[in-house]
Design a protein around this motif. Sequence first.
Motif, mmCIF file in Angstrom:
data_model
loop_
_atom_site.group_PDB
_atom_site.id
_atom_site.type_symbol
_atom_site.label_atom_id
_atom_site.label_comp_id
_atom_site.label_asym_id
_atom_site.label_seq_id
_atom_site.Cartn_x
_atom_site.Cartn_y
_atom_site.Cartn_z
ATOM 1 N N GLU A 29 46.444 20.158 37.198
ATOM 2 C CA GLU A 29 47.219 19.719 38.359
ATOM 3 C C GLU A 29 46.856 20.558 39.577
ATOM 4 O O GLU A 29 47.720 20.952 40.360
ATOM 5 N N LEU A 78 37.998 20.634 46.054
ATOM 6 C CA LEU A 78 39.378 20.606 46.530
ATOM 7 C C LEU A 78 39.548 21.077 47.969
ATOM 8 O O LEU A 78 40.654 20.993 48.515
ATOM 9 N N ASP A 79 38.491 21.595 48.558
ATOM 10 C CA ASP A 79 38.609 22.143 49.913
ATOM 11 C C ASP A 79 37.366 21.777 50.717
ATOM 12 O O ASP A 79 36.445 22.585 50.858
ATOM 13 N N SER A 95 45.476 20.050 42.482
ATOM 14 C CA SER A 95 45.851 19.609 43.832
ATOM 15 C C SER A 95 47.317 19.908 44.114
ATOM 16 O O SER A 95 47.674 20.357 45.210
ATOM 17 N N ARG A 131 48.992 22.384 46.880
ATOM 18 C CA ARG A 131 49.996 21.893 47.824
ATOM 19 C C ARG A 131 51.229 22.784 47.811
ATOM 20 O O ARG A 131 51.746 23.159 48.869
#
Length: 273
Positions: free
Chosen positions: A18, A54-55, A20, A24
Amino acid sequence: MQLIDIGVNLTHPSLAREASAVLRRAREAGVVQLLLTGTSLSENEAALRLCEELDESGQQLFSTAGVHPHDAKEWSADSERQLRDLLLQPRCRAVGECGLDFNRDFSPRPQQEQALEAQLQLAVELQLPVFLHEREADTRLLAILRHYRDQLPAAVVHCFTGERQALFAYLDLDLHIGITGWICDERRGTHLHSLVSNIPGNRLMLESDAPYLLPRTLRPRPKSGHNEPAYLPYVLSEVARHRGQSEAELATQTTATARRFFNLPDWSENSQE
């Protein structure tokens, strides 16, 4: 208030599945930049991959690359070649996690020392800081580091849990110190309460070491029992209390120190657009 988590094991299955959502929640808690810890050749590659996936901005996620002392028995000339290639990647900002662990001794001590010295030599060659692991091995770690310290740009003892003598010896060698949720543990971390005020502000950094070391001051505790970067403010709060600082002042201080140490860019909401 911005925080930087200098050590998160985002490749661990409990976080990676998880990732992401973990990021967040970290952002919502003010943790704006993270260093993903590499501990083996496969984990180093996975950490770097997560940074890139992810970035997209290249502003939030960075990684380290190294071979943990637990895996030192696997060290070889090929390991060194692979590690050098990874360390040349722009997202990779430090050599490590490397060091000595004489508590568990999952690898023979001579092999731990050999792998550590090889990684210190790479750090000198590439002029990268070092992310160090040490358990019940401060005397030997210090002896080895003294041969390289003048040639290294910087080094941090990650997740410091030691006693006063070890702390002062590390500070005398101009090392940085990483503090985790260990300081929030009333069973085994209370000795750190009187020590953290001795760490100069420009050599102190904070880390979650997630999914490990969930701060025991956290209420309510998550059902999973897993730590994550979003809980770093609990470490900030405990460290600030025992240093006699405000949380805002300590956040500013440790964030600036981490940015200098890992050569991170400034971060703003606009950089994520």
